[in-house]
Design a protein around this motif. Structure first.
Motif, PDB file in Angstrom:
ATOM      1  N   ALA A   1       0.829  -1.208   0.000  1.00  0.00           N
ATOM      2  CA  ALA A   1       0.000   0.000   0.000  1.00  0.00           C
ATOM      3  C   ALA A   1       0.862   1.257   0.000  1.00  0.00           C
ATOM      4  O   ALA A   1       2.013   1.233   0.448  1.00  0.00           O
ATOM      5  CB  ALA A   1      -0.912   0.004   1.225  1.00  0.00           C
TER       6      ALA A   1
ATOM      7  N   ALA B   1      -0.888   5.123   3.739  1.00  0.00           N
ATOM      8  CA  ALA B   1      -1.919   4.194   4.202  1.00  0.00           C
ATOM      9  C   ALA B   1      -1.965   4.118   5.721  1.00  0.00           C
ATOM     10  O   ALA B   1      -2.992   3.724   6.282  1.00  0.00           O
ATOM     11  CB  ALA B   1      -1.693   2.809   3.606  1.00  0.00           C
ATOM     12  N   ASP B   2      -0.878   4.524   6.399  1.00  0.00           N
ATOM     13  CA  ASP B   2      -0.908   4.502   7.861  1.00  0.00           C
ATOM     14  C   ASP B   2      -1.870   5.545   8.435  1.00  0.00           C
ATOM     15  O   ASP B   2      -2.205   5.511   9.605  1.00  0.00           O
ATOM     16  CB  ASP B   2       0.495   4.676   8.448  1.00  0.00           C
ATOM     17  CG  ASP B   2       1.156   5.997   8.091  1.00  0.00           C
ATOM     18  OD1 ASP B   2       0.645   6.729   7.225  1.00  0.00           O
ATOM     19  OD2 ASP B   2       2.216   6.284   8.683  1.00  0.00           O
TER      20      ASP B   2
ATOM     21  N   TRP C   1      -4.907   5.894   6.934  1.00  0.00           N
ATOM     22  CA  TRP C   1      -6.217   5.392   6.551  1.00  0.00           C
ATOM     23  C   TRP C   1      -6.897   4.722   7.736  1.00  0.00           C
ATOM     24  O   TRP C   1      -6.237   4.246   8.663  1.00  0.00           O
ATOM     25  CB  TRP C   1      -6.107   4.362   5.437  1.00  0.00           C
ATOM     26  CG  TRP C   1      -5.541   4.846   4.143  1.00  0.00           C
ATOM     27  CD1 TRP C   1      -5.254   6.132   3.785  1.00  0.00           C
ATOM     28  CD2 TRP C   1      -5.176   4.034   3.028  1.00  0.00           C
ATOM     29  NE1 TRP C   1      -4.737   6.154   2.515  1.00  0.00           N
ATOM     30  CE2 TRP C   1      -4.678   4.886   2.025  1.00  0.00           C
ATOM     31  CE3 TRP C   1      -5.216   2.671   2.781  1.00  0.00           C
ATOM     32  CZ2 TRP C   1      -4.239   4.419   0.799  1.00  0.00           C
ATOM     33  CZ3 TRP C   1      -4.784   2.197   1.557  1.00  0.00           C
ATOM     34  CH2 TRP C   1      -4.303   3.068   0.569  1.00  0.00           C
TER      35      TRP C   1
ATOM     36  N   GLU D   1     -10.645   1.401   5.357  1.00  0.00           N
ATOM     37  CA  GLU D   1     -10.049   1.842   4.084  1.00  0.00           C
ATOM     38  C   GLU D   1      -8.879   0.941   3.695  1.00  0.00           C
ATOM     39  O   GLU D   1      -8.748   0.549   2.531  1.00  0.00           O
ATOM     40  CB  GLU D   1      -9.561   3.296   4.188  1.00  0.00           C
ATOM     41  CG  GLU D   1     -10.663   4.318   4.264  1.00  0.00           C
ATOM     42  CD  GLU D   1     -10.135   5.723   4.543  1.00  0.00           C
ATOM     43  OE1 GLU D   1     -10.524   6.649   3.816  1.00  0.00           O
ATOM     44  OE2 GLU D   1      -9.333   5.876   5.503  1.00  0.00           O
ATOM     45  N   TYR D   2      -8.050   0.608   4.677  1.00  0.00           N
ATOM     46  CA  TYR D   2      -6.901  -0.254   4.397  1.00  0.00           C
ATOM     47  C   TYR D   2      -7.361  -1.642   3.949  1.00  0.00           C
ATOM     48  O   TYR D   2      -6.864  -2.195   2.977  1.00  0.00           O
ATOM     49  CB  TYR D   2      -5.992  -0.350   5.619  1.00  0.00           C
ATOM     50  CG  TYR D   2      -4.709  -1.084   5.347  1.00  0.00           C
ATOM     51  CD1 TYR D   2      -3.673  -0.456   4.664  1.00  0.00           C
ATOM     52  CD2 TYR D   2      -4.535  -2.403   5.749  1.00  0.00           C
ATOM     53  CE1 TYR D   2      -2.482  -1.126   4.389  1.00  0.00           C
ATOM     54  CE2 TYR D   2      -3.357  -3.080   5.482  1.00  0.00           C
ATOM     55  CZ  TYR D   2      -2.338  -2.440   4.805  1.00  0.00           C
ATOM     56  OH  TYR D   2      -1.179  -3.105   4.535  1.00  0.00           O
ATOM     57  N   ASP D   3      -8.340  -2.202   4.656  1.00  0.00           N
ATOM     58  CA  ASP D   3      -8.874  -3.518   4.286  1.00  0.00           C
ATOM     59  C   ASP D   3      -9.463  -3.498   2.883  1.00  0.00           C
ATOM     60  O   ASP D   3      -9.268  -4.446   2.114  1.00  0.00           O
ATOM     61  CB  ASP D   3      -9.934  -3.975   5.289  1.00  0.00           C
ATOM     62  CG  ASP D   3      -9.345  -4.373   6.631  1.00  0.00           C
ATOM     63  OD1 ASP D   3      -8.107  -4.562   6.720  1.00  0.00           O
ATOM     64  OD2 ASP D   3     -10.126  -4.488   7.598  1.00  0.00           O
TER      65      ASP D   3
ATOM     66  N   TRP E   1      -8.594  -1.484   0.420  1.00  0.00           N
ATOM     67  CA  TRP E   1      -7.479  -1.408  -0.531  1.00  0.00           C
ATOM     68  C   TRP E   1      -6.836  -2.785  -0.705  1.00  0.00           C
ATOM     69  O   TRP E   1      -6.558  -3.213  -1.824  1.00  0.00           O
ATOM     70  CB  TRP E   1      -6.441  -0.384  -0.061  1.00  0.00           C
ATOM     71  CG  TRP E   1      -5.382  -0.135  -1.090  1.00  0.00           C
ATOM     72  CD1 TRP E   1      -5.390   0.829  -2.052  1.00  0.00           C
ATOM     73  CD2 TRP E   1      -4.184  -0.888  -1.293  1.00  0.00           C
ATOM     74  NE1 TRP E   1      -4.264   0.731  -2.838  1.00  0.00           N
ATOM     75  CE2 TRP E   1      -3.507  -0.323  -2.396  1.00  0.00           C
ATOM     76  CE3 TRP E   1      -3.606  -1.982  -0.668  1.00  0.00           C
ATOM     77  CZ2 TRP E   1      -2.296  -0.805  -2.873  1.00  0.00           C
ATOM     78  CZ3 TRP E   1      -2.401  -2.474  -1.138  1.00  0.00           C
ATOM     79  CH2 TRP E   1      -1.761  -1.880  -2.232  1.00  0.00           C
TER      80      TRP E   1
END
Length: 156
Positions: free
Chosen positions: A80, A84-85, A87, A91-93, A95
């Motif tokens: 990512a 992304a840290d 997010w 949102e991360y999941d 992506w």
């Protein structure tokens, strides 16, 4: 190793394995340092009897990578973007779900864009440095990794 060769650092010998070092170390308060704080409680007794080398190596001989992103490469996960840290977990999941089955070449491009750190602009993150060799000229200082020097046999 392939990324080192891609970056113009050919393997010096077919049997060579890269060396790993910290280029940027982050303390428990999130502050970046160019060398670890040997008083950090996490180091206690873990490195007794070992020595810490302080190196100064030309950036053309080093591939710097983001420590937290590197697990993606090892585990063949999608890598990512660095922001992304910030997010939310959802949102991360999302992506990850969208990119999980990306082909290997796309993951390789993600790695190059999101895990390799330019030494001229090191972020305030845990940054590891991979290099093929260390020469005596590279060594600035050698000291015990933690605690006091081993005094066994030194009764001076």
């Amino acid at each position: 190793m392939g990324e080192m060769e891609h970056a113009g650092m050919p393997r010096p010998d077919p049997d060579a394995a890269p060396l790993w070092a910290w280029a940027r170390w982050v303390d428990s308060k999130g502050r970046a340092h160019t060398r670890p704080d040997r008083r950090y409680p996490g180091f206690r007794h873990q490195y007794d009897g070992l020595e810490l080398l302080h190196l100064r190596v030309d950036e053309n001989r080093v591939l710097c990578t983001d420590f937290d992103q590197y697990h993606c490469v090892i585990n063949r996960w999608p890598c990512a973007p660095l922001d992304a840290d910030r997010w939310t977990p959802a949102e991360y999941d999302r992506w990850l779900d969208e990119h999980w089955d990306d082909p290997a070449e796309k993951k390789r491009l993600q790695y190059r864009a999101n895990a390799i750190a330019d030494p001229k602009r090191l972020p305030d993150r845990w940054i590891q440095a991979c290099l093929w060799t260390i020469t005596p000229h590279d060594v600035v200082d050698i000291r015990p990794a933690c605690g006091k020097p081993d005094t066994i046999g030194n009764h001076g």
